[in-house]
Scaffold this motif. Sequence first.
Motif, PDB file in Angstrom:
ATOM      1  N   ASP A 122     -83.224  64.391  69.617  1.00 29.09           N
ATOM      2  CA  ASP A 122     -84.364  64.321  70.521  1.00 29.09           C
ATOM      3  C   ASP A 122     -83.892  64.594  71.949  1.00 29.09           C
ATOM      4  O   ASP A 122     -82.842  64.115  72.366  1.00 29.09           O
ATOM      5  CB  ASP A 122     -84.992  62.933  70.433  1.00 29.09           C
ATOM      6  N   GLY A 123     -84.699  65.380  72.663  1.00 29.83           N
ATOM      7  CA  GLY A 123     -84.344  65.714  74.051  1.00 29.83           C
ATOM      8  C   GLY A 123     -83.391  66.892  74.103  1.00 29.83           C
ATOM      9  O   GLY A 123     -82.693  67.090  75.094  1.00 29.83           O
ATOM     10  N   SER A 124     -83.384  67.690  73.051  1.00 26.82           N
ATOM     11  CA  SER A 124     -82.339  68.720  72.937  1.00 26.82           C
ATOM     12  C   SER A 124     -82.407  69.769  74.056  1.00 26.82           C
ATOM     13  O   SER A 124     -81.405  70.410  74.341  1.00 26.82           O
ATOM     14  CB  SER A 124     -82.371  69.376  71.564  1.00 26.82           C
ATOM     15  N   SER A 125     -83.571  69.896  74.706  1.00 22.35           N
ATOM     16  CA  SER A 125     -83.610  70.867  75.807  1.00 22.35           C
ATOM     17  C   SER A 125     -82.756  70.383  76.985  1.00 22.35           C
ATOM     18  O   SER A 125     -82.481  71.135  77.914  1.00 22.35           O
ATOM     19  CB  SER A 125     -85.047  71.132  76.250  1.00 22.35           C
ATOM     20  N   ASN A 214     -93.921  61.494  83.055  1.00 20.63           N
ATOM     21  CA  ASN A 214     -93.829  62.813  83.680  1.00 20.63           C
ATOM     22  C   ASN A 214     -95.143  63.075  84.401  1.00 20.63           C
ATOM     23  O   ASN A 214     -96.123  63.496  83.799  1.00 20.63           O
ATOM     24  CB  ASN A 214     -93.580  63.873  82.607  1.00 20.63           C
ATOM     25  N   TYR A 217     -97.960  66.110  84.908  1.00 20.21           N
ATOM     26  CA  TYR A 217     -99.206  66.321  84.147  1.00 20.21           C
ATOM     27  C   TYR A 217    -100.407  65.625  84.791  1.00 20.21           C
ATOM     28  O   TYR A 217    -101.486  65.619  84.205  1.00 20.21           O
ATOM     29  CB  TYR A 217     -99.046  65.810  82.709  1.00 20.21           C
ATOM     30  N   TYR A 246     -87.321  58.862  85.146  1.00 24.46           N
ATOM     31  CA  TYR A 246     -87.705  59.710  84.008  1.00 24.46           C
ATOM     32  C   TYR A 246     -86.601  60.710  83.730  1.00 24.46           C
ATOM     33  O   TYR A 246     -86.296  61.562  84.560  1.00 24.46           O
ATOM     34  CB  TYR A 246     -89.020  60.447  84.317  1.00 24.46           C
ATOM     35  N   GLY A 248     -86.554  62.438  80.616  1.00 28.98           N
ATOM     36  CA  GLY A 248     -87.115  63.526  79.796  1.00 28.98           C
ATOM     37  C   GLY A 248     -86.453  63.593  78.435  1.00 28.98           C
ATOM     38  O   GLY A 248     -86.647  64.537  77.681  1.00 28.98           O
ATOM     39  N   SER A 249     -85.632  62.573  78.132  1.00 30.38           N
ATOM     40  CA  SER A 249     -85.079  62.368  76.791  1.00 30.38           C
ATOM     41  C   SER A 249     -85.598  61.004  76.384  1.00 30.38           C
ATOM     42  O   SER A 249     -85.194  59.988  76.961  1.00 30.38           O
ATOM     43  CB  SER A 249     -83.557  62.280  76.843  1.00 30.38           C
ATOM     44  N   LEU A 250     -86.489  60.982  75.391  1.00 31.69           N
ATOM     45  CA  LEU A 250     -87.165  59.725  75.062  1.00 31.69           C
ATOM     46  C   LEU A 250     -86.181  58.587  74.789  1.00 31.69           C
ATOM     47  O   LEU A 250     -86.370  57.468  75.258  1.00 31.69           O
ATOM     48  CB  LEU A 250     -88.081  59.959  73.856  1.00 31.69           C
ATOM     49  N   TYR A 266     -96.289  58.416  77.636  1.00 33.45           N
ATOM     50  CA  TYR A 266     -96.567  59.847  77.463  1.00 33.45           C
ATOM     51  C   TYR A 266     -98.032  59.947  77.039  1.00 33.45           C
ATOM     52  O   TYR A 266     -98.366  59.980  75.854  1.00 33.45           O
ATOM     53  CB  TYR A 266     -95.636  60.527  76.455  1.00 33.45           C
ATOM     54  N   LYS A 276     -97.603  64.472  73.258  1.00 29.86           N
ATOM     55  CA  LYS A 276     -96.570  65.400  72.782  1.00 29.86           C
ATOM     56  C   LYS A 276     -95.709  64.783  71.686  1.00 29.86           C
ATOM     57  O   LYS A 276     -95.235  65.472  70.789  1.00 29.86           O
ATOM     58  CB  LYS A 276     -95.670  65.775  73.962  1.00 29.86           C
ATOM     59  N   LEU A 277     -95.509  63.489  71.760  1.00 22.70           N
ATOM     60  CA  LEU A 277     -94.482  62.862  70.918  1.00 22.70           C
ATOM     61  C   LEU A 277     -94.971  62.716  69.482  1.00 22.70           C
ATOM     62  O   LEU A 277     -96.169  62.631  69.216  1.00 22.70           O
ATOM     63  CB  LEU A 277     -94.079  61.524  71.517  1.00 22.70           C
ATOM     64  N   GLU A 282     -90.627  59.670  66.316  1.00 20.60           N
ATOM     65  CA  GLU A 282     -90.291  59.126  67.633  1.00 20.60           C
ATOM     66  C   GLU A 282     -90.992  57.789  67.875  1.00 20.60           C
ATOM     67  O   GLU A 282     -90.343  56.767  68.131  1.00 20.60           O
ATOM     68  CB  GLU A 282     -90.675  60.140  68.723  1.00 20.60           C
TER      69      GLU A 282
HETATM   70  P1  AFP Z   1     -87.225  68.308  73.760  1.00 18.39           P
HETATM   71  O1  AFP Z   1     -86.523  67.856  72.479  1.00 18.39           O
HETATM   72  O2  AFP Z   1     -87.944  69.594  73.629  1.00 18.39           O
HETATM   73  O3  AFP Z   1     -86.291  68.265  74.933  1.00 18.39           O
HETATM   74  O4  AFP Z   1     -88.371  67.229  74.021  1.00 18.39           O
HETATM   75  C1  AFP Z   1     -88.015  65.929  74.317  1.00 18.39           C
HETATM   76  C2  AFP Z   1     -89.186  65.017  74.174  1.00 18.39           C
HETATM   77  O5  AFP Z   1     -89.755  65.123  72.898  1.00 18.39           O
HETATM   78  C3  AFP Z   1     -88.844  63.572  74.488  1.00 18.39           C
HETATM   79  O6  AFP Z   1     -87.498  63.254  74.260  1.00 18.39           O
HETATM   80  C4  AFP Z   1     -89.191  63.426  75.938  1.00 18.39           C
HETATM   81  O7  AFP Z   1     -89.542  62.125  76.263  1.00 18.39           O
HETATM   82  C5  AFP Z   1     -90.339  64.362  76.107  1.00 18.39           C
HETATM   83  O8  AFP Z   1     -90.183  65.375  75.124  1.00 18.39           O
HETATM   84  C6  AFP Z   1     -90.348  65.013  77.463  1.00 18.39           C
HETATM   85  O9  AFP Z   1     -91.431  65.899  77.541  1.00 18.39           O
HETATM   86  P2  AFP Z   1     -91.900  66.515  78.948  1.00 18.39           P
HETATM   87  O10 AFP Z   1     -90.874  67.553  79.304  1.00 18.39           O
HETATM   88  O11 AFP Z   1     -93.235  67.100  78.670  1.00 18.39           O
HETATM   89  O12 AFP Z   1     -91.957  65.399  79.961  1.00 18.39           O
END
Ligand code: AFP
Length: 360
Positions: A122-125, A214, A217, A246, A248-250, A266, A276-277, A282
């Motif tokens: 999770d949060g791989s970006s 975040n 939004y 914040y 951005g990695s849950l 979120y 989104k979650l 999660e």
């Molecule tokens: P990714 O895995 O694409 O990085 O998403 C991470 C996630 O699912 C979670 O870990 C974060 O809390 C959330 O997205 C962040 O999302 P935003 O970029 O929309 O704030």
Amino acid sequence: MVKHTATSVVTIERFIIEQERLWPEATGELSGILYDMALAGKMIANKVRSAGLADILGSTSDTNVQGEVQQKLDVIANEIVVKAFDHGGRLCAMASEEEPDIIQIPEGFRSGKYVLLFDPLDGSSNIDVNVPVGTIFSVFRKITRGTRGEMEDLLQPGRRQVAAGYILYGSSTMMVYTTGQGAHGFTLDPSIGEFLLSHPNIRIPERARYLSVNDAYEQDWPEPTRALMRRYRGMDGQKKALNVRYVGSLVADFHRNLLGGGVFCYPANEKAPRGKLRLLYEANPLAFIAEQAGGLATDGYGSILDVEPTELHQRTPLYIGSKAEVELVNEFPLPKFVAPGLPERRHAGRAATSAPAAAG
Ligand code: AFP
């Protein structure tokens, strides 16, 4: 629960065995799942630590200098978890955030009495920029009669989880899990390759320090969501402002708030009408841990743990953390979903039509 002093060195294995002994009818299979998850966590931690060195970043379609197709770390993490579990005989099926369908145990291998749902990374970006990421997991008992796992086994309300947890790959690697006997944290000692009990019986502080949201939004939030956020920020004069943090990695955001006190939000917004979650990978596992630590998790209508899932990759709004902060959500009439015309969400514990008390 077995008591440990601050000076006793307790490996995760010993801790799991001691917990298992509290249940004379336990067969050891759930304990085995927890060991396997700890092992998978160590293997993923190893990959994450060398991510910048090992040339494993980039898209799955990229080719490295040897002409081999490179794999993204979330794909590698997914494979590690699947391989750690699919031959062990403890599970009858799995579901991963990375895969569209149910993952069956290969033919010829024993099928067990549990199912595992997981988000491998999770949060791989955030990986490309060296920000903490995590693995999240959730375990249910099989409820169908056949040998193989079925969708029904995976689509159970979170209240029925028998275990859940996460592994945070941060400045150190930590595994936090619960089997309904409190939430316990273990830190990986890299010199001996063992998770050691570092945070027994975690209690989320009642006095919250942090708000994690975040707010890019904000323009897409409905007014009640904005009002709730103004409350958290102390802007309506009703409450002392929380500090905003914040990542951005849950997992990282949740973990900080679990130890320091706070609320992660979120909300649904116009572009993500259901949030989104993912409920199953999660929200549910973290909600189980939050409740075991004295906190709460809601989707704005009722406990996350009472939501009856209808699909594997279902999304949900999420408000999770210190109890009083999450309870504040009830004072704001958040719309169930932001866009109209979406099917009703069903709650086991609460009528789908019941609206929260209006205020704010
Ligand atoms: P990714 O895995 O694409 O990085 O998403 C991470 C996630 O699912 C979670 O870990 C974060 O809390 C959330 O997205 C962040 O999302 P935003 O970029 O929309 O704030």
